[in-house]
Structures are given as C-alpha cells and as structure tokens.
Design a protein around this motif. Structure first.
Motif, PDB file in Angstrom:
ATOM      1  N   THR A   1      31.761  17.619  -1.570  1.00 25.17           N
ATOM      2  CA  THR A   1      33.006  18.020  -2.215  1.00 25.17           C
ATOM      3  C   THR A   1      34.142  17.115  -1.763  1.00 25.17           C
ATOM      4  N   ALA A   2      34.794  16.461  -2.724  1.00 29.36           N
ATOM      5  CA  ALA A   2      35.848  15.500  -2.401  1.00 29.36           C
ATOM      6  C   ALA A   2      36.483  14.989  -3.691  1.00 29.36           C
ATOM      7  N   LEU A   3      37.578  14.280  -3.507  1.00 29.35           N
ATOM      8  CA  LEU A   3      38.171  13.503  -4.592  1.00 29.35           C
ATOM      9  C   LEU A   3      37.551  12.106  -4.503  1.00 29.35           C
ATOM     10  N   TYR A   4      36.927  11.684  -5.591  1.00 29.45           N
ATOM     11  CA  TYR A   4      36.206  10.415  -5.612  1.00 29.45           C
ATOM     12  C   TYR A   4      37.035   9.361  -6.339  1.00 29.45           C
ATOM     13  N   TYR A   5      37.148   8.209  -5.697  1.00 36.01           N
ATOM     14  CA  TYR A   5      37.914   7.107  -6.249  1.00 36.01           C
ATOM     15  C   TYR A   5      37.051   5.867  -6.400  1.00 36.01           C
ATOM     16  N   CYS A   6      37.276   5.109  -7.462  1.00 35.87           N
ATOM     17  CA  CYS A   6      36.746   3.754  -7.470  1.00 35.87           C
ATOM     18  C   CYS A   6      37.843   2.827  -6.959  1.00 35.87           C
ATOM     19  N   ALA A   7      37.429   1.736  -6.349  1.00 35.93           N
ATOM     20  CA  ALA A   7      38.393   0.872  -5.677  1.00 35.93           C
ATOM     21  C   ALA A   7      37.965  -0.580  -5.737  1.00 35.93           C
ATOM     22  N   ARG A   8      38.938  -1.466  -5.577  1.00 36.37           N
ATOM     23  CA  ARG A   8      38.686  -2.905  -5.554  1.00 36.37           C
ATOM     24  C   ARG A   8      38.516  -3.434  -4.138  1.00 36.37           C
ATOM     25  N   ASP A   9      38.704  -2.557  -3.157  1.00 36.92           N
ATOM     26  CA  ASP A   9      38.518  -2.975  -1.772  1.00 36.92           C
ATOM     27  C   ASP A   9      37.810  -1.863  -1.003  1.00 36.92           C
ATOM     28  N   GLU A  10      37.162  -2.231   0.079  1.00 37.50           N
ATOM     29  CA  GLU A  10      36.331  -1.277   0.803  1.00 37.50           C
ATOM     30  C   GLU A  10      37.142  -0.158   1.441  1.00 37.50           C
TER      31      GLU A  10
ATOM     32  N   LEU B   1      40.084   8.921   3.986  1.00 38.24           N
ATOM     33  CA  LEU B   1      39.219   8.255   3.032  1.00 38.24           C
ATOM     34  C   LEU B   1      37.906   7.844   3.690  1.00 38.24           C
ATOM     35  N   GLU B   2      36.816   8.021   2.967  1.00 37.19           N
ATOM     36  CA  GLU B   2      35.489   7.668   3.446  1.00 37.19           C
ATOM     37  C   GLU B   2      34.836   6.726   2.442  1.00 37.19           C
ATOM     38  N   TRP B   3      34.377   5.574   2.923  1.00 38.53           N
ATOM     39  CA  TRP B   3      33.645   4.667   2.049  1.00 38.53           C
ATOM     40  C   TRP B   3      32.308   5.279   1.673  1.00 38.53           C
TER      41      TRP B   3
ATOM     42  N   TYR C   1      33.848  -0.679  -5.363  1.00 36.14           N
ATOM     43  CA  TYR C   1      33.549   0.317  -4.333  1.00 36.14           C
ATOM     44  C   TYR C   1      33.831   1.726  -4.846  1.00 36.14           C
ATOM     45  N   TRP C   2      33.126   2.663  -4.279  1.00 32.18           N
ATOM     46  CA  TRP C   2      33.472   4.082  -4.399  1.00 32.18           C
ATOM     47  C   TRP C   2      33.861   4.566  -3.006  1.00 32.18           C
ATOM     48  N   VAL C   3      34.955   5.311  -2.960  1.00 31.67           N
ATOM     49  CA  VAL C   3      35.376   5.968  -1.737  1.00 31.67           C
ATOM     50  C   VAL C   3      35.695   7.414  -2.082  1.00 31.67           C
ATOM     51  N   ARG C   4      35.755   8.271  -1.085  1.00 34.64           N
ATOM     52  CA  ARG C   4      36.054   9.678  -1.346  1.00 34.64           C
ATOM     53  C   ARG C   4      36.931  10.253  -0.243  1.00 34.64           C
ATOM     54  N   GLN C   5      37.596  11.341  -0.586  1.00 31.03           N
ATOM     55  CA  GLN C   5      38.441  12.014   0.393  1.00 31.03           C
ATOM     56  C   GLN C   5      38.194  13.508   0.282  1.00 31.03           C
ATOM     57  N   ALA C   6      37.600  14.057   1.311  1.00 30.63           N
ATOM     58  CA  ALA C   6      37.356  15.496   1.371  1.00 30.63           C
ATOM     59  C   ALA C   6      38.648  16.199   1.786  1.00 30.63           C
ATOM     60  N   PRO C   7      38.756  17.482   1.480  1.00 28.32           N
ATOM     61  CA  PRO C   7      39.967  18.229   1.831  1.00 28.32           C
ATOM     62  C   PRO C   7      40.285  18.120   3.319  1.00 28.32           C
ATOM     63  N   GLY C   8      41.502  17.704   3.628  1.00 29.87           N
ATOM     64  CA  GLY C   8      41.945  17.630   5.014  1.00 29.87           C
ATOM     65  C   GLY C   8      41.405  16.464   5.814  1.00 29.87           C
TER      66      GLY C   8
ATOM     67  N   LEU D   1      23.296  -6.177  -5.916  1.00 24.80           N
ATOM     68  CA  LEU D   1      23.368  -5.917  -4.486  1.00 24.80           C
ATOM     69  C   LEU D   1      24.227  -4.684  -4.275  1.00 24.80           C
ATOM     70  N   ASN D   2      23.734  -3.760  -3.468  1.00 25.70           N
ATOM     71  CA  ASN D   2      24.522  -2.557  -3.223  1.00 25.70           C
ATOM     72  C   ASN D   2      24.258  -2.033  -1.821  1.00 25.70           C
ATOM     73  N   ASN D   3      25.086  -1.105  -1.412  1.00 23.59           N
ATOM     74  CA  ASN D   3      24.922  -0.467  -0.114  1.00 23.59           C
ATOM     75  C   ASN D   3      25.563   0.911  -0.172  1.00 23.59           C
ATOM     76  N   TYR D   4      25.134   1.775   0.740  1.00 19.45           N
ATOM     77  CA  TYR D   4      25.562   3.160   0.720  1.00 19.45           C
ATOM     78  C   TYR D   4      25.861   3.663   2.125  1.00 19.45           C
ATOM     79  N   ALA D   5      26.784   4.611   2.206  1.00 20.01           N
ATOM     80  CA  ALA D   5      26.981   5.328   3.459  1.00 20.01           C
ATOM     81  C   ALA D   5      25.722   6.130   3.758  1.00 20.01           C
ATOM     82  N   ASN D   6      25.423   6.297   5.027  1.00 26.69           N
ATOM     83  CA  ASN D   6      24.217   7.049   5.405  1.00 26.69           C
ATOM     84  C   ASN D   6      24.230   8.458   4.832  1.00 26.69           C
TER      85      ASN D   6
END
Length: 115
Positions: free
Chosen positions: A91-100, A45-47, A35-42, A57-62
């Motif tokens: 604009t955000a800090l982007y993380y890869c993750a093993r869980d959603e 976390l957003e998937w 998974y990729w998740v991100r966190q914008a300032p303030g 197989l993949n999926n994306y946030a709208n």
C-alpha cells in the motif's frame, strides 16, 4: 514541458494484481532509463524498480522481486508496472520517475491492498 502521468491504481485484496501505467511526454522517452518509486503512509520515498532505455535490463527492490514486473513501450512513450501477489505492505502512492531518487516524478497513483 516534462509530464509523467500515472494511472491504474486502486483498491485490491491481498493476493490480487494491478497494472500501473505512466504516460510520458516532453522529453525523449526512448533514450532514458525510467524508474518506479513509492511512498507508503508516513514513510519516505522507496525505490521499487528500474528499466533501461531499450527495455532489456531491469532491477527490483528485494521487497517486490518476483512479484512485480517493469516494462515499457517506447512507441507509446509509456512505462508499466505489473504487480502480482500484492500484500498490505505494498500500500503506497506509486510514482514513475526519471531518476532513481524520484525527484523528477509524476503526481502518483494510489495503490491500497486491503481485505
């Protein structure tokens, strides 16, 4: 131990592109969804996206659908996120993750979209 190391972030103008990478180790990468998740300032976390273990197989946030592409290379234990048509709201800090939820994630890579 499990390690997830993101790279590829930076400062880019609106409309620009970036490719994020995540080098994984310490677990059986080719058997896990990623998974990729991100966190914008303030904000929390957003998937952003997911990909299955085989990479077919993949999926994306709208908010990123049609602009971002997730992929993986199981021979290199590496996860990717190709980001196009970037917007200031990406604009955000982007993380890869093993869980959603992003609980098991790396240290992140900063993406700043600004003119």
């Amino acid at each position: 131990q499990v390690q997830l190391v993101e790279s590829g972030g930076g400062l880019v103008q609106p409309g620009g592109s970036l490719r994020l990478s995540c080098a994984a180790s310490g677990f059986t990468f080719n058997s896990e969804w990623m998974y990729w998740v991100r966190q914008a300032p303030g904000k929390g976390l957003e998937w952003v996206s997911l990909i299955n273990s085989a990479g077919n197989l993949n999926n994306y946030a709208n908010s990123v659908k049609g602009r971002f592409t997730i992929s993986r290379d199981n021979t290199k234990n590496t996860l990717y996120l190709d980001m196009n048509s970037l917007k200031p709201e990406d604009t955000a800090l982007y993380y890869c993750a093993r869980d959603e939820a992003g609980k098991d994630r790396g240290q992140g890579t900063q993406v700043t979209v600004s003119s």
